[in-house]
Design a protein around this motif. Structure first.
Motif, short mmCIF file in Angstrom:
data_model
loop_
_atom_site.label_atom_id
_atom_site.label_comp_id
_atom_site.label_asym_id
_atom_site.label_seq_id
_atom_site.Cartn_x
_atom_site.Cartn_y
_atom_site.Cartn_z
N ASP A 126 -7.41 -2.60 -3.52
CA ASP A 126 -8.56 -1.61 -3.92
C ASP A 126 -8.19 -1.16 -5.30
OD1 ASP A 126 -5.72 -0.79 -3.66
OD2 ASP A 126 -5.90 0.91 -2.73
N ARG A 127 -8.11 -1.98 -5.77
CA ARG A 127 -7.71 -1.75 -7.38
C ARG A 127 -9.09 -2.87 -8.06
NH1 ARG A 127 -3.26 1.40 -9.13
NH2 ARG A 127 -3.38 3.27 -7.53
N GLY A 128 -9.12 -3.66 -7.55
CA GLY A 128 -10.10 -5.17 -7.91
C GLY A 128 -9.62 -6.34 -7.68
N THR A 129 -9.85 -7.37 -8.37
CA THR A 129 -9.84 -8.94 -7.69
C THR A 129 -9.35 -9.23 -9.50
OG1 THR A 129 -11.62 -8.65 -6.33
CG2 THR A 129 -11.04 -10.71 -6.85
N ARG A 130 -7.64 -9.60 -8.69
CA ARG A 130 -7.17 -10.56 -9.84
C ARG A 130 -7.07 -12.14 -9.35
NH1 ARG A 130 -4.43 -6.97 -8.27
NH2 ARG A 130 -2.36 -7.26 -7.63
N ALA A 131 -7.18 -12.91 -10.17
CA ALA A 131 -6.46 -14.43 -9.98
C ALA A 131 -5.17 -14.44 -9.81
CB ALA A 131 -6.85 -15.52 -11.06
N GLN B 111 7.91 -6.00 -11.06
CA GLN B 111 6.79 -4.81 -10.59
C GLN B 111 5.90 -5.07 -9.79
OE1 GLN B 111 3.04 -6.28 -12.60
NE2 GLN B 111 2.85 -3.69 -13.01
N ILE B 112 6.16 -3.46 -8.99
CA ILE B 112 5.73 -2.80 -8.10
C ILE B 112 4.43 -2.80 -7.62
CG2 ILE B 112 6.05 -2.01 -5.93
CD1 ILE B 112 9.27 -2.22 -6.67
N ARG B 113 3.39 -2.91 -7.31
CA ARG B 113 2.06 -2.12 -7.24
C ARG B 113 2.19 -1.35 -6.15
NH1 ARG B 113 -1.96 -5.95 -11.42
NH2 ARG B 113 -3.31 -4.59 -11.16
N GLN B 114 2.01 -0.23 -6.00
CA GLN B 114 0.60 0.55 -5.30
C GLN B 114 -0.53 0.02 -4.83
OE1 GLN B 114 3.26 3.83 -4.03
NE2 GLN B 114 2.05 4.57 -2.68
N GLU B 115 -0.88 -0.53 -4.31
CA GLU B 115 -2.38 -1.10 -3.68
C GLU B 115 -2.39 -1.97 -2.53
OE1 GLU B 115 -3.73 -3.58 -7.53
OE2 GLU B 115 -2.35 -4.24 -7.43
N THR B 116 -3.79 -1.83 -2.26
CA THR B 116 -3.94 -2.00 -0.51
C THR B 116 -4.88 -3.36 -0.50
OG1 THR B 116 -4.31 0.20 -0.08
CG2 THR B 116 -5.20 -1.27 1.82
N VAL B 117 -4.64 -4.15 0.27
CA VAL B 117 -4.88 -5.41 0.14
C VAL B 117 -6.12 -5.85 0.80
CG1 VAL B 117 -4.01 -7.91 0.08
CG2 VAL B 117 -3.09 -6.79 -0.35
N THR B 118 -7.56 -5.54 -0.18
CA THR B 118 -8.31 -5.94 0.81
C THR B 118 -9.07 -7.46 1.36
OG1 THR B 118 -9.64 -5.81 -0.95
CG2 THR B 118 -9.17 -3.68 0.24
N ASP B 119 -9.11 -8.18 0.38
CA ASP B 119 -9.00 -9.70 0.53
C ASP B 119 -8.65 -11.22 -0.03
OD1 ASP B 119 -10.33 -11.45 1.67
OD2 ASP B 119 -12.51 -11.01 0.12
N ARG C 193 0.58 -1.47 0.30
CA ARG C 193 -0.37 -0.28 -0.06
C ARG C 193 0.94 1.32 -0.05
NH1 ARG C 193 -1.80 -2.25 5.90
NH2 ARG C 193 -0.27 -1.48 6.87
N GLY C 194 2.05 1.10 0.70
CA GLY C 194 2.80 2.12 0.13
C GLY C 194 4.18 2.20 -0.51
N GLU C 195 5.28 2.70 -0.12
CA GLU C 195 6.00 2.76 -1.49
C GLU C 195 7.10 1.25 -0.20
OE1 GLU C 195 9.61 6.04 -0.97
OE2 GLU C 195 8.38 7.15 0.39
N PRO C 196 8.37 0.97 -0.85
CA PRO C 196 9.08 0.10 -0.41
C PRO C 196 9.56 0.39 0.92
CG PRO C 196 9.59 -0.46 -2.70
CD PRO C 196 8.49 1.02 -3.15
N ALA C 197 9.80 -0.37 2.59
CA ALA C 197 10.14 -0.01 4.02
C ALA C 197 9.44 0.54 4.15
CB ALA C 197 11.54 0.42 3.60
#
Ligand SMILES: Cc1cc2nc3c(=O)[nH]c(=O)nc-3n(C[C@H](O)[C@H](O)[C@H](O)COP(=O)(O)OP(=O)(O)OC[C@H]3O[C@@H](n4cnc5c(N)ncnc54)[C@H](O)[C@@H]3O)c2cc1C
Length: 415
Positions: A236-241, A214-222, A31-35
């Motif tokens: 927060d950007r959607g659901t994916r397999a 690849q680094i993706r800035q996202e908050t995991v919700t489930d 959800r943030g930048e590394p470290a």
């Protein structure tokens, strides 16, 4: 395979790099930048001698005194006590002498691999300028504190850690800034340190991106596991397999572990640091004030004072008075220290009651791997954790026995 690593702290970044070195496609999600979590502000010491667990009989004996001492190294927010009970019961059980010996042996086996695992990553990233091979010094103001520390030093020595007694006259030459009143010192010559843990982790993350990660800035919700074992990730950007997963979200890993069908009594020992931008003194190596368990290290950006363990909820607001109380302790050790303009910070150590990390394949979701719970040693064990996760993913034999690090050690209230 395509791995998604949740958490870009030191542990997640090192897992991502070692998986990438094995030829996997890797995506890091944070959800943030590394470290930006606990890995941002730690003491920067790669403490390969730190094989003594937090829970010991000696620590249990000191707990009542520590809890009543506002400057003490341990504090519990009392309103949190009922929720903490299962953790504390296991903590007390882990302090049995036979368990302490076994845990120390396991920790020593992991710590023995820590520096070689870092050297590979640091050399590849060209980050050697962030590392100093100085060892680590423990100092004691009182005979009583030194005597109380002896069983822990003996346990370390029994597990192969090199610890050298330093006569006080020699200490004065090695660290002229330290107070002449210090009575005892021991040196761990084989520890190394970074001049800034956040910069080190970010340098490793940059190498990961340079090599195609690849680094993706996202908050995991489930997170969900289908009956056929397929994993899906909601952010927060959607659901994916997703194909394969590593959970490395530090103190926030309990929920994701439960989604993968396992129980873990993970909690957080919050720790604090103060940065002094113009300290006016310099230490040649990190110093631990053994009487108070406070670490001091000269870093990029000033002198860092780090310590304390505060058992409170993950979302409880920081109590920066804890951080400011470190000043008096450190001023006693460094009398000429300029304490102007201290910058406080708080971080969530991901702590298990037995002081061992969880490093394993998720037993009820085999496409997922668990890499968290490094407590006071997440910087130290970051690279070796990455290596071990890559070994597990590849089905290679690990260089150490991984059974004691398996999440199922906490199953069915086993103590
Ligand atoms: C004061 C202090 C001093 C310390 N000193 C040392 C030391 O000298 N040596 C040492 O070895 N260790 C030290 N430690 C311990 C060390 O800092 C930790 O063990 C380590 O940082 C843990 O790393 P991590 O990668 O597991 O967790 P973190 O660095 O906390 O990383 C977890 C990441 O997960 C992300 N995340 C969490 N939830 C989500 C979500 N839902 N969605 C997306 N992202 C999410 C967070 O943003 C974070 O970036 C110290 C700790 C403290 C507090």
């Amino acid at each position: 395979m395509h791995f998604t690593v949740l958490g870009a702290g030191t542990v997640g970044v090192c897992c991502a790099l070692y998986l990438q070195r094995d030829g996997h496609h890797v995506t890091l999600v944070d959800r943030g930048e590394p470290a930006s979590g606990c890995s941002y502000g730690n003491g920067g010491i790669i403490q390969i001698g730190a094989c003594v667990p937090i829970a010991t009989q000696g620590v249990l004996r000191q707990v009542p005194k520590m809890l009543l001492d506002p400057e003490g190294p341990l504090i519990i927010r009392w309103q949190y006590l009922p929720r903490l009970a299962p953790y504390l019961m296991r903590f007390i059980a882990a302090a049995r002498p036979s368990r302490v010996e076994a845990i120390a042996k396991t920790l020593a086996s992991v710590l023995g691999q820590a520096i070689p695992a870092y050297r590979t990553l640091i050399a590849a990233a060209g980050a050697q300028d962030l590392i100093r091979e100085t060892g680590e010094m423990y100092i004691y103001h009182s005979d009583a504190a030194f005597a109380a520390a002896r069983p822990a030093h003996d346990l370390r020595r029994r597990n192969g850690v090199r610890i050298l007694d330093v006569p006080v006259e020699e200490l004065r030459q090695l660290e002229p800034a330290l107070a002449p009143t210090i009575k005892h010192a021991v040196w761990f010559p084989d520890c190394i340190r970074t001049t800034n843990p956040a910069l080190l982790t970010r340098a490793l993350a940059e190498k990961f991106v340079r090599d195609g990660g690849q680094i993706r800035q996202e908050t995991v919700t489930d997170l969900a596991v289908a009956p056929d074992g397929t994993l899906s990730l909601a952010t927060d950007r959607g659901t994916r397999a997703i194909d394969r997963l590593v959970v490395a979200t530090g103190a926030y890993s309990k929920r994701w572990t439960e989604k993968l069908g396992s129980f873990v009594p993970l909690d957080t020992e919050r720790g604090y640091h103060l940065m002094l931008p113009n300290p006016g003194v310099e230490l040649n190596r990190p110093v631990i004030v053994g009487d108070h368990r406070v670490g001091i290290s000269s870093m990029v950006g000033g002198l860092r004072i780090a310590g304390t363990a505060e058992l409170a909820r993950l979302d409880a607001p920081p109590n920066y008075r804890r951080a400011h109380r470190l000043l008096a302790i450190v001023k006693r050790a460094l009398p000429d220290l300029n304490i102007a303009d201290p910058q406080p910070w708080m971080g969530h150590r991901p702590s298990t009651p037995d002081s061992l990390p969880v490093i394993c394949q998720a037993p009820r979701a085999p496409k997922a791997f668990l890499a968290f719970g490094h407590g006071h040693l997440g910087l130290t064990m970051g690279a070796v954790t990455g290596r071990l996760i890559a070994d597990l993913a590849a089905g290679r034999d690990a260089p150490i026995d991984l059974k004691p690090l398996h999440v199922d050690r906490f199953r069915a209230n086993r103590f």
